[in-house]
Design a protein around this motif. Sequence first.
Motif, PDB file in Angstrom:
ATOM      1  N   HIS A   1      35.852  27.435  37.966  1.00  0.00           N
ATOM      2  CA  HIS A   1      36.667  28.507  38.534  1.00  0.00           C
ATOM      3  C   HIS A   1      37.174  29.417  37.427  1.00  0.00           C
ATOM      4  O   HIS A   1      37.107  29.098  36.251  1.00  0.00           O
ATOM      5  N   GLN A   2      37.689  30.557  37.842  1.00  0.00           N
ATOM      6  CA  GLN A   2      38.433  31.422  36.932  1.00  0.00           C
ATOM      7  C   GLN A   2      39.793  31.683  37.563  1.00  0.00           C
ATOM      8  O   GLN A   2      39.925  31.767  38.783  1.00  0.00           O
ATOM      9  N   ASP A   3      40.811  31.792  36.733  1.00  0.00           N
ATOM     10  CA  ASP A   3      42.175  31.997  37.231  1.00  0.00           C
ATOM     11  C   ASP A   3      42.541  33.473  37.203  1.00  0.00           C
ATOM     12  O   ASP A   3      43.535  33.873  36.593  1.00  0.00           O
ATOM     13  N   GLN A   4      41.737  34.282  37.878  1.00  0.00           N
ATOM     14  CA  GLN A   4      42.010  35.718  37.933  1.00  0.00           C
ATOM     15  C   GLN A   4      41.384  36.316  39.180  1.00  0.00           C
ATOM     16  O   GLN A   4      40.258  35.972  39.551  1.00  0.00           O
ATOM     17  N   ASP A   5      42.115  37.212  39.809  1.00  0.00           N
ATOM     18  CA  ASP A   5      41.672  37.908  41.012  1.00  0.00           C
ATOM     19  C   ASP A   5      40.448  38.771  40.686  1.00  0.00           C
ATOM     20  O   ASP A   5      40.518  39.657  39.831  1.00  0.00           O
TER      21      ASP A   5
ATOM     22  N   CYS B   1      32.495  28.174  30.206  1.00  0.00           N
ATOM     23  CA  CYS B   1      31.216  28.871  30.245  1.00  0.00           C
ATOM     24  C   CYS B   1      31.271  29.990  29.213  1.00  0.00           C
ATOM     25  O   CYS B   1      31.882  31.047  29.435  1.00  0.00           O
ATOM     26  N   LYS B   2      30.649  29.749  28.080  1.00  0.00           N
ATOM     27  CA  LYS B   2      30.759  30.610  26.908  1.00  0.00           C
ATOM     28  C   LYS B   2      30.248  32.031  27.184  1.00  0.00           C
ATOM     29  O   LYS B   2      29.126  32.220  27.643  1.00  0.00           O
ATOM     30  N   GLY B   3      31.111  32.994  26.942  1.00  0.00           N
ATOM     31  CA  GLY B   3      30.738  34.396  27.068  1.00  0.00           C
ATOM     32  C   GLY B   3      30.741  34.955  28.476  1.00  0.00           C
ATOM     33  O   GLY B   3      30.549  36.153  28.666  1.00  0.00           O
ATOM     34  N   ALA B   4      30.961  34.107  29.489  1.00  0.00           N
ATOM     35  CA  ALA B   4      30.852  34.571  30.875  1.00  0.00           C
ATOM     36  C   ALA B   4      31.970  35.529  31.260  1.00  0.00           C
ATOM     37  O   ALA B   4      31.817  36.303  32.215  1.00  0.00           O
TER      38      ALA B   4
ATOM     39  N   GLY C   1      26.508  31.011  42.366  1.00  0.00           N
ATOM     40  CA  GLY C   1      27.183  31.661  41.252  1.00  0.00           C
ATOM     41  C   GLY C   1      26.881  30.988  39.926  1.00  0.00           C
ATOM     42  O   GLY C   1      26.670  31.652  38.902  1.00  0.00           O
ATOM     43  N   MET C   2      26.844  29.668  39.944  1.00  0.00           N
ATOM     44  CA  MET C   2      26.524  28.919  38.731  1.00  0.00           C
ATOM     45  C   MET C   2      25.102  29.224  38.267  1.00  0.00           C
ATOM     46  O   MET C   2      24.829  29.341  37.073  1.00  0.00           O
TER      47      MET C   2
ATOM     48  N   CYS D   1      24.286  32.009  30.070  1.00  0.00           N
ATOM     49  CA  CYS D   1      25.611  31.477  29.746  1.00  0.00           C
ATOM     50  C   CYS D   1      25.562  29.943  29.633  1.00  0.00           C
ATOM     51  O   CYS D   1      25.007  29.273  30.503  1.00  0.00           O
ATOM     52  N   GLU D   2      26.147  29.432  28.577  1.00  0.00           N
ATOM     53  CA  GLU D   2      26.116  27.999  28.285  1.00  0.00           C
ATOM     54  C   GLU D   2      27.486  27.372  28.521  1.00  0.00           C
ATOM     55  O   GLU D   2      28.516  27.922  28.118  1.00  0.00           O
ATOM     56  N   TRP D   3      27.492  26.208  29.179  1.00  0.00           N
ATOM     57  CA  TRP D   3      28.735  25.469  29.367  1.00  0.00           C
ATOM     58  C   TRP D   3      28.987  24.598  28.140  1.00  0.00           C
ATOM     59  O   TRP D   3      28.125  23.843  27.729  1.00  0.00           O
TER      60      TRP D   3
END
Length: 255
Positions: free
Chosen positions: A65-69, A97-100, A132-133, A141-143
């Motif tokens: 997840h991301q914590d932003q609208d 997720c690096k750079g995402a 999305g993943m 993008c690398e985790w």
Amino acid sequence: ITEKGMILGYGVAHENFTWAIRQEPGVVEAFEKAYDTPDLLVSFDNVGMAFPNRTDIKPNSPWPHQDQDPEKPGFRCLQGLVNLLPNGSEDGGLICCKGAHLLSEEFHEQFKDEPNRIWAWTKEWYGFTEEGMQWLKDKGCEWVKVNAEPGDLLMWDSRTPHYNLSPTGSKPRFCTYTCYMPVAEATQEDLVRKKAAFEELKPTTHWPNAMHVGGIPVKRNDELCPYNTGKPRQAPTLSERGFKLTGIPYVQATA
């Protein structure tokens, strides 16, 4: 402690040790440097804790997840955590997720009409579906699992896809969340709400402008936990710097 490795309730957001970390000069100064201002607010976050080999809770499945609208693009908040125990590859902890974050606006334009969007109780949270993943993977993008030592401060853009892993070795995971943003990004209404949250010793989310105050019911054996008084075991002792981080000194007096 939930399967996601979070301690909710119990006044932990305002424990003295939690506040000691929030107002630690080395922590605050890192955010001052990043934002280029000393006038900051800090979130009244809960604490991360996870024990290995638990059988009393369901397994912790990935919850990227991301914590932003998504409808409020661009850089808005720098999240962080202070690690308190050795945190190696088998000890759980943050995975990003690096750079995402740099692809966030493009991603949400592509997925703005997705049919199977994951439900969220606040707009300032977005969950990534399997589709999305895959999109992130196709973009290269690398985790990356972040390993850290006790006392290490980790910081990331709130647009960054992330979640936490449960420990699989023999050591527990323990961290405090330390999220800051400039006072200038909060309205007077935000500051008044934040002041009340501190005075009532209530938690907030990662967002330091206290967009949401209070937590969810804490249950034990499917009933409200009798040990959850909502108050810390040791009331916080604030330095002058720590008091400013509550936002209270920035509340303007009304006529």
